[in-house]
Motif scaffolding. Structure first.
Motif, short mmCIF file in Angstrom:
data_model
loop_
_atom_site.label_atom_id
_atom_site.label_comp_id
_atom_site.label_asym_id
_atom_site.label_seq_id
_atom_site.Cartn_x
_atom_site.Cartn_y
_atom_site.Cartn_z
N ARG A 88 23.84 54.24 38.31
CA ARG A 88 23.01 53.37 37.49
C ARG A 88 23.30 51.92 37.85
O ARG A 88 24.46 51.54 37.99
N GLY A 89 22.24 51.12 38.00
CA GLY A 89 22.45 49.72 38.28
C GLY A 89 21.26 49.09 38.97
O GLY A 89 20.21 49.72 39.15
N HIS A 90 21.43 47.81 39.34
CA HIS A 90 20.38 47.11 40.08
C HIS A 90 20.36 47.60 41.53
O HIS A 90 21.41 47.91 42.11
N LEU A 91 19.18 47.64 42.09
CA LEU A 91 19.04 48.16 43.45
C LEU A 91 19.93 47.43 44.43
O LEU A 91 20.63 48.05 45.25
N ALA A 92 19.96 46.10 44.39
CA ALA A 92 20.75 45.33 45.35
C ALA A 92 22.23 45.68 45.26
O ALA A 92 22.92 45.80 46.28
N ASP A 93 22.72 45.88 44.04
CA ASP A 93 24.13 46.23 43.87
C ASP A 93 24.41 47.63 44.41
O ASP A 93 25.44 47.87 45.05
N LEU A 94 23.51 48.58 44.13
CA LEU A 94 23.71 49.94 44.59
C LEU A 94 23.74 50.01 46.12
O LEU A 94 24.47 50.81 46.70
N LEU A 95 22.95 49.17 46.75
CA LEU A 95 22.86 49.20 48.21
C LEU A 95 24.04 48.54 48.90
O LEU A 95 24.29 48.78 50.09
N ILE A 117 19.49 58.74 40.37
CA ILE A 117 19.76 57.30 40.29
C ILE A 117 18.84 56.65 39.26
O ILE A 117 17.64 56.92 39.23
N GLU A 118 19.44 55.80 38.44
CA GLU A 118 18.68 55.04 37.43
C GLU A 118 18.74 53.57 37.79
O GLU A 118 19.81 52.97 37.83
N LEU A 119 17.57 53.01 38.07
CA LEU A 119 17.49 51.59 38.41
C LEU A 119 17.25 50.77 37.15
O LEU A 119 16.40 51.11 36.33
N THR A 120 18.00 49.69 37.02
CA THR A 120 17.90 48.85 35.81
C THR A 120 17.29 47.49 36.09
O THR A 120 17.30 46.63 35.22
N ASP A 121 16.74 47.29 37.30
CA ASP A 121 16.11 46.00 37.63
C ASP A 121 15.02 45.68 36.61
O ASP A 121 14.25 46.56 36.20
N GLN A 122 14.92 44.41 36.24
CA GLN A 122 13.90 44.01 35.28
C GLN A 122 12.50 44.22 35.84
O GLN A 122 11.57 44.61 35.13
N ALA A 130 11.68 51.68 46.49
CA ALA A 130 13.09 51.80 46.12
C ALA A 130 13.73 53.07 46.68
O ALA A 130 14.86 53.03 47.19
N MET A 131 13.05 54.22 46.58
CA MET A 131 13.69 55.46 47.01
C MET A 131 13.97 55.46 48.50
O MET A 131 15.04 55.92 48.94
N ARG A 132 13.05 54.97 49.31
CA ARG A 132 13.30 54.92 50.75
C ARG A 132 14.52 54.06 51.04
O ARG A 132 15.38 54.42 51.86
N ARG A 133 14.63 52.93 50.36
CA ARG A 133 15.77 52.03 50.59
C ARG A 133 17.07 52.66 50.12
O ARG A 133 18.12 52.54 50.78
N LEU A 134 17.02 53.38 49.00
CA LEU A 134 18.23 54.04 48.50
C LEU A 134 18.70 55.11 49.48
O LEU A 134 19.90 55.27 49.72
N ARG A 135 17.75 55.85 50.06
CA ARG A 135 18.14 56.94 50.97
C ARG A 135 18.71 56.43 52.28
O ARG A 135 19.33 57.19 53.02
N GLU A 136 18.50 55.15 52.59
CA GLU A 136 19.14 54.61 53.78
C GLU A 136 20.65 54.58 53.61
O GLU A 136 21.40 54.72 54.58
N ARG A 137 21.11 54.41 52.37
CA ARG A 137 22.55 54.46 52.11
C ARG A 137 22.98 55.81 51.57
O ARG A 137 24.06 56.31 51.90
N PHE A 138 22.14 56.39 50.71
CA PHE A 138 22.47 57.66 50.05
C PHE A 138 21.47 58.72 50.52
O PHE A 138 20.44 58.94 49.88
N PRO A 139 21.72 59.37 51.65
CA PRO A 139 20.73 60.28 52.24
C PRO A 139 20.39 61.49 51.36
O PRO A 139 19.37 62.13 51.57
N HIS A 140 21.24 61.79 50.37
CA HIS A 140 21.00 62.95 49.51
C HIS A 140 20.54 62.55 48.11
O HIS A 140 20.66 63.34 47.17
N ALA A 141 20.03 61.33 47.99
CA ALA A 141 19.42 60.92 46.71
C ALA A 141 18.16 61.75 46.48
O ALA A 141 17.28 61.81 47.34
N LEU A 142 18.07 62.41 45.32
CA LEU A 142 16.97 63.33 45.07
C LEU A 142 16.03 62.87 43.96
O LEU A 142 14.87 63.27 43.93
#
Length: 395
Positions: free
Chosen positions: A288-295, A310-315, A321-333
């Motif tokens: 859980r957190g802001h996308l930039a921090d998670l990345l 993953i829970e994004l809290t960005d305002q 977002a999901m494509r960007r998250l999977r660049e770091r977390f390939p098993h984000a579902l």
């Protein structure tokens, strides 16, 4: 009847050992992710348990497959796993759950029996046990398929039965009547929702046909009731347990210790039950957190190999977002956007369109969707799209 079991390598063993499993759900996907490879790894480990723990019989209390018509790949996977378990020395007893097709599962039951695979799929014959013998005599294994009340009351020949408790009660009455004539030890496989059990998010409801719960007292007088349907391992009474699913099929199961029950039956009946934990092919996790921090935050390095929700809290809802998250977390579902302070209020349709131009309605939609008005560039694109639609309407 199969030859006596117990003491597989010629050494007498004082108790029959039964491995209680359920809810394999072979062929299931997890948020779109194919799990067949992981399922085969975990389920093949049951054969190792059969060997190392000197297991005589393995039971599957429903939901062998995830679908009534499983894929060819799921059937092949299941066949390989069952073959390994049989080769390790266990007789196998299976009854269908609410995900299975009982007729399909039991189609070749008469032939499978010769190879030590006992498919108990017919409601009308649920009082006819599989008899497996050890040094103390026979143990009667009764398989109760999932009993959908409307279907089961006719299959049981009593159209007056109503609801889950009534049809399961009639099933148990027939089993106990048969057991009284045998005076032997007993194991009942049942796919049902027993009062006191705790649910998780991955179970399909069986509420069709009335209240789904049934009382545990229906299983009184049975040496061991191997329950299926609920995906968390649970003990409702010493003789009344859910093994749970061998893998997690929802993030609500992240804290489950996936396991099976090793049951011992001596000459008097239930002698003991022990938990045997199963391997976890990929751990579940949540972030859980802001996308930039998670990345960028190195604190999340340990989450990279997990299945993630993953829970994004960005305002403002991040783009792509999901494509960007999977660049770091390939098993984000799975991903939710839950901005701090709550999501923006979604206006009623009448509020959205009343007195507004098409462009204003479109811009309003964008703002409601991501909690931020469209940029000047986005407004220009919206105008072009609306103009193109209007031009086609005039043609």
């Amino acid at each position: 009847m199969p030859p006596p079991i117990g003491g597989k390598i010629g050494i007498p063993w004082p108790a029959m050992r039964v491995l209680h499993t359920s809810d394999w759900h072979v062929g299931r996907t997890f948020h779109g992710r194919d799990l067949l490879a992981e399922q085969e790894t975990v389920l093949s480990g049951l054969a190792d348990l059969v060997d190392t723990e000197r297991v005589d019989a393995l039971v599957v209390s429903g939901d062998l497959y995830d679908r009534a018509v499983p894929s060819a790949e799921a059937v092949d996977t299941c066949a390989r796993v069952l073959r390994r378990i049989a080769d390790a020395g266990a007789q196998i007893v299976i009854t269908p759950g609410n995900h299975d097709s009982a007729p399909r599962l039991g189609a070749f039951a008469a032939f499978a029996r010769a190879g030590g695979l006992h498919l108990r799929t017919a409601i009308a014959n649920l009082h006819e046990p599989v008899l497996l013998e050890d040094a103390h005599g026979p143990v009667a294994f009764y398989g109760i398929p999932y009993l959908e009340p409307e279907v089961a009351r006719h299959a049981l020949g009593d159209p007056e039965l109503r609801g889950h408790a009534a049809v399961l009660g009639e099933a148990m009455r027939r089993i106990k009547t048969d057991l009284d004539t045998r005076k032997t030890r007993s194991v009942v496989l049942a796919h049902a929702f027993v009062i006191g059990g705790e649910t998780s998010d991955s179970e399909r409801t069986i509420a069709v046909g009335g209240v789904p719960h049934v009382p545990g007292s229906l299983f009184d007088g049975i040496d061991y009731a191997a329950l299926g349907h609920l995906h968390g391992p649970q003990t409702l009474a010493e003789h009344l347990r859910y093994s749970g699913s061998p893998m997690a099929y929802s993030f609500s199961e992240a804290r489950h210790r996936k396991s099976v029950w090793l049951v011992e039956l001596d000459k008097h009946g239930l002698a003991g039950v022990e938990r045997r934990e199963l391997p976890v092919p990929r751990v579940l996790g949540t972030l859980r957190g802001h996308l930039a921090d998670l990345l960028t935050d190195p604190a999340h390095e340990s989450e990279i190999d997990k299945f993630l929700s993953i829970e994004l809290t960005d305002q403002v809802r991040p783009i792509d977002a999901m494509r960007r998250l999977r660049e770091r977390f390939p098993h984000a579902l799975h991903m939710d956007w839950l901005p701090e302070g709550g999501r923006p209020r979604v206006r009623r349709y009448s509020e959205t369109v009343k007195g507004r131009t098409d462009e204003e309605v479109a811009c309003c939609f964008v703002e409601d969707t991501r909690n931020s008005p469209p940029t000047d560039t986005e407004r220009a694109l919206l105008r072009e799209a609306l103009a193109a639609v209007a031009g086609k309407e005039r043609e």
